[in-house]
Design an enzyme around this catalytic site. Structure first.
Site, PDB file in Angstrom:
ATOM      1  CE  LYS A   1      -3.540   2.305   2.703  1.00  0.00           C
ATOM      2  NZ  LYS A   1      -4.478   2.270   3.801  1.00  0.00           N
TER       3      LYS A   1
ATOM      4  CD  GLU B   1       9.231  -6.105   7.120  1.00  0.00           C
ATOM      5  OE1 GLU B   1       8.871  -5.014   6.611  1.00  0.00           O
ATOM      6  OE2 GLU B   1       9.159  -6.341   8.337  1.00  0.00           O
TER       7      GLU B   1
ATOM      8  N   GLY C   1      -4.818  -2.006   4.854  1.00  0.00           N
ATOM      9  CA  GLY C   1      -4.041  -3.150   4.358  1.00  0.00           C
ATOM     10  C   GLY C   1      -4.729  -4.476   4.644  1.00  0.00           C
ATOM     11  NE  ARG C   2      -6.570  -3.841  10.743  1.00  0.00           N
ATOM     12  CZ  ARG C   2      -5.927  -2.685  10.893  1.00  0.00           C
ATOM     13  NH1 ARG C   2      -4.766  -2.511  10.307  1.00  0.00           N
ATOM     14  NH2 ARG C   2      -6.439  -1.717  11.622  1.00  0.00           N
TER      15      ARG C   2
ATOM     16  CD  GLU D   1      -1.926  -4.427  11.233  1.00  0.00           C
ATOM     17  OE1 GLU D   1      -2.563  -4.293  10.174  1.00  0.00           O
ATOM     18  OE2 GLU D   1      -0.696  -4.606  11.262  1.00  0.00           O
TER      19      GLU D   1
ATOM     20  CG  HIS E   1      -5.442 -36.199  16.203  1.00  0.00           C
ATOM     21  ND1 HIS E   1      -5.657 -37.436  16.768  1.00  0.00           N
ATOM     22  CD2 HIS E   1      -6.446 -36.008  15.311  1.00  0.00           C
ATOM     23  CE1 HIS E   1      -6.725 -37.979  16.209  1.00  0.00           C
ATOM     24  NE2 HIS E   1      -7.235 -37.134  15.326  1.00  0.00           N
TER      25      HIS E   1
ATOM     26  CE  LYS F   1       5.731  -0.993   9.943  1.00  0.00           C
ATOM     27  NZ  LYS F   1       4.799  -0.230   9.128  1.00  0.00           N
TER      28      LYS F   1
HETATM   29  O1  F6P Z   1       3.227  -2.860   9.635  1.00  0.00           O
HETATM   30  C1  F6P Z   1       1.864  -3.132   9.528  1.00  0.00           C
HETATM   31  C2  F6P Z   1       1.370  -2.845   8.162  1.00  0.00           C
HETATM   32  O2  F6P Z   1       1.276  -1.484   7.958  1.00  0.00           O
HETATM   33  C3  F6P Z   1       0.042  -3.526   7.902  1.00  0.00           C
HETATM   34  O3  F6P Z   1      -1.024  -2.809   8.388  1.00  0.00           O
HETATM   35  C4  F6P Z   1       0.065  -3.663   6.428  1.00  0.00           C
HETATM   36  O4  F6P Z   1      -0.874  -4.591   5.975  1.00  0.00           O
HETATM   37  C5  F6P Z   1       1.498  -4.101   6.221  1.00  0.00           C
HETATM   38  O5  F6P Z   1       2.226  -3.370   7.175  1.00  0.00           O
HETATM   39  C6  F6P Z   1       2.054  -3.890   4.852  1.00  0.00           C
HETATM   40  O6  F6P Z   1       2.003  -2.553   4.485  1.00  0.00           O
HETATM   41  P1  F6P Z   1       2.179  -2.132   2.987  1.00  0.00           P
HETATM   42  O7  F6P Z   1       1.083  -2.742   2.193  1.00  0.00           O
HETATM   43  O8  F6P Z   1       2.137  -0.636   2.985  1.00  0.00           O
HETATM   44  O9  F6P Z   1       3.523  -2.634   2.520  1.00  0.00           O
END
Ligand code: F6P
Length: 566
Positions: free
Chosen positions: A215, A221, A282-283, A368, A399, A523
């Site tokens: 987003k 990452e 995002g979620r 979240e 199990h 972060k």
């Molecule tokens: O760090 C949490 C977060 O902001 C989530 O809410 C989001 O889904 C994820 O990181 C990834 O964010 P982006 O889509 O901006 O890379």
């Protein structure tokens, strides 16, 4: 008025005192019809046979009476659930701390709907992106979208994390049955290089498409993995430097983001970029362009069915009376256990192997969203908010951790999710194996609720010393959610069911279910520490802030030493 000062809350507290020791055995004995009465349904889009189907929620095995439900609904009304739901659908800026509208419901709105943000109808833009996605997905699926070496792309690697990974990954796993099996789909999220290495080790760069989903397009990452992917791809294609790079990147990389400037800076062509909007969390984004890999897997028609499923539940949430509204009931039951029985966790147990990543998906959606400890106006809460969500598919969990569910000391309300039909009807006659699965889910709900008394154990001739060990207390609540079969439409409906249940809980607790400030501190610290791990001296990077605590400082030194000495 604070939540716990509300008369409706106090009434629930008093009611809880009268109900907390009442056993489900008693509730069913006193009210034998409750198993057929305490159920609710929500319509689904017409199925393959064009018949009207529905989601069936059995909430009779909850520690509730009609009075409990009535009191919970009174609380919901006092918290203005309906008005706040309507405000979301109307595009009001209900994500107060980020000053944003919350309009994932617009992602699945019909073409002729009008949903305005700041006076502008957003629905046409949603459909314009869906059409571009469909055009692209069709050409990749048909083998018409060629890679840099002129070969069709047969592998799709989604790079993203959090909502930009969990939704597409869960949806791919859930809908694999409907996917183009000649193609390979992979998901890279972790900044641990092992993730990328393992997901790509058997892929041919000449046939690989990367869908970079973020987003913000700034997430550490995702950006790290996207750069790694670009190197891997260009090296594999034998392209390096100059104009060849951008040509190859254009054939092998597409982006999904709200931040088009950053996408361009990365080197992805605007023509290969699929946008979405800041009013999609995002979620809550798996049905936006973030679902591009899902669309390539199941095709634009399958994706349209997924959206129809979401839409059906949106309509149900928006229009059904609260007392028959599935997400409202599920949300209120969660409040009942978390706030009155003080249950710390909630388990989601899908009886369908394809849903094996659904609990992981729900962890982000629920935790979240509602893992907050201040109300919308910044007041510290004096009650518990979102429960810890966890789960695994049945029957595997049976199990493993079900022992604790049945005989442990903790109360864990469970959501059991099951389907009337399997997509893989094996056995003799075909489908017989599904009967076993269904028998298990029904058995678990019954065992959890009713247990087995010491008397019943004794009557089996069990020696007295063993009786306590073999007794099941029961009185462990569960919901049973039954759906026709796993399909794009039922998956969409199931996700929307939880989205709106999360919304309901957030309204009761009066928290901002759409921000996530709690992820920021770690972060920022990681950015600082990486500079210290890689910098010239073991001392903290200049101007980086206060000294670390002694344990972090010692670990930074040890790590640097290991890296230096190999
Ligand atoms: O760090 C949490 C977060 O902001 C989530 O809410 C989001 O889904 C994820 O990181 C990834 O964010 P982006 O889509 O901006 O890379």
């Amino acid at each position: 008025m604070t939540l716990t000062a509300r008369p409706e809350w106090r009434a629930l507290l008093a009611h809880y005192q009268t109900l907390k020791d009442v056993h489900l055995r008693r509730l069913f004995a006193d009210d034998p019809g409750r198993g057929e009465r305490l159920v609710a349904t929500a319509p689904l889009p017409p199925g393959d046979d064009a018949g009207q189907e529905s989601i069936y929620l059995d909430y009779s095995k909850h520690r509730v009476t009609d009075e409990t439900l009535d009191l919970l609904l009174q609380l919901a009304r006092a918290c203005r659930l309906e008005a706040r739901r309507d405000a979301m659908f109307a595009g009001e800026r209900i994500n107060r701390t980020e000053d944003r509208a919350v309009l994932h419901v617009a992602l699945r709105a019909p073409r002729d709907a009008v949903i305005e943000v700041d006076g502008k109808n957003v629905v046409p833009e949603v459909h314009a992106v869906l059409e571009r996605m469909a055009g692209f997905a069709r050409s990749v699926r048909a083998g018409e979208w060629l890679g840099h070496s002129g070969r069709p792309l047969r592998n799709v690697v989604n790079i993203g994390i959090g909502g930009s990974d969990l939704g597409p990954m869960m949806a791919y796993e859930a809908l694999k049955y409907y996917a183009d099996r000649a193609m390979t789909f992979r998901f890279v999220s972790n900044v641990d290089g092992t993730d990328f290495a393992e997901q790509t080790r058997d892929l041919d760069p000449a046939e690989t498409l990367f869908v970079v989903c973020s987003k913000t397009f700034t997430t550490l990452e995702t950006m790290t993995n996207a750069h790694l992917a670009r190197e891997w791809c260009l090296r594999g294609l034998g392209v390096s430097g100059g104009r060849g790079d951008s040509g190859a990147v254009a054939r092998h990389f597409v982006a999904v983001s709200t931040n088009l400037e950053e996408v361009q800076r990365f080197g992805i062509d605007p023509d290969n970029t699929f946008g979405f909007w800041d009013w999609v969390g995002g979620r809550y984004s798996m049905d936006s362009a973030i679902g591009l890999s899902t669309m390539i897997a199941i095709g634009p028609e399958g994706f349209a069915d997924l959206l129809a499923g979401f839409r059906a539940l949106d309509e149900h949430f928006r229009t059904a009376p609260l007392e028959r509204n599935l997400p409202v009931l599920m949300g209120l039951l969660s409040v009942w256990y978390g706030n009155f029985f003080e249950a710390e966790t909630a388990a989601v147990l899908p009886y369908d192997q394809y849903l094996h990543r659904f609990p992981a998906y729900l962890q982000q959606l629920t935790m979240e969203s509602n893992g907050k400890s201040v109300t919308l106006d910044g007041q510290q809460v004096d009650f518990q908010t979102g429960p810890i969500f966890w789960g695994e598919p049945g029957t595997n969990g049976q199990h493993s951790f079900y022992q604790l569910l049945h005989q442990g000391t903790r109360l864990v309300p469970c959501d059991l999710i099951a389907f009337y039909e399997t997509l893989n009807p094996v056995g003799d006659p075909p489908g017989a194996q599904h009967d076993l699965l269904t028998a298990n889910v029904l058995a678990q709900a019954e065992a959890l609720a009713f247990g087995k008394t010491a008397g019943a154990v004794r009557a089996e001739g069990t020696p007295e010393w063993l009786v306590p060990h073999r007794t099941f207390e029961g009185n462990r609540p569960s919901s049973l959610v039954f759906l026709p079969r796993l399909s794009p439409a039922t998956l969409g409906a199931l996700v929307a069911l939880y989205e709106h249940s999360v919304f309901t809980q957030g309204v009761i607790w009066d928290v901002d279910s759409f921000d996530q400030w709690g992820v920021e501190l770690g972060k920022a610290l990681a950015q600082r520490i990486v500079a210290e791990l890689q910098g010239p001296a073991a001392a903290p990077a200049s101007g980086a802030g206060p000294a670390h605590d002694s344990s972090t400082a010692a670990l930074i030194r040890r790590y640097r030493e290991h890296r230096r000495t190999g």
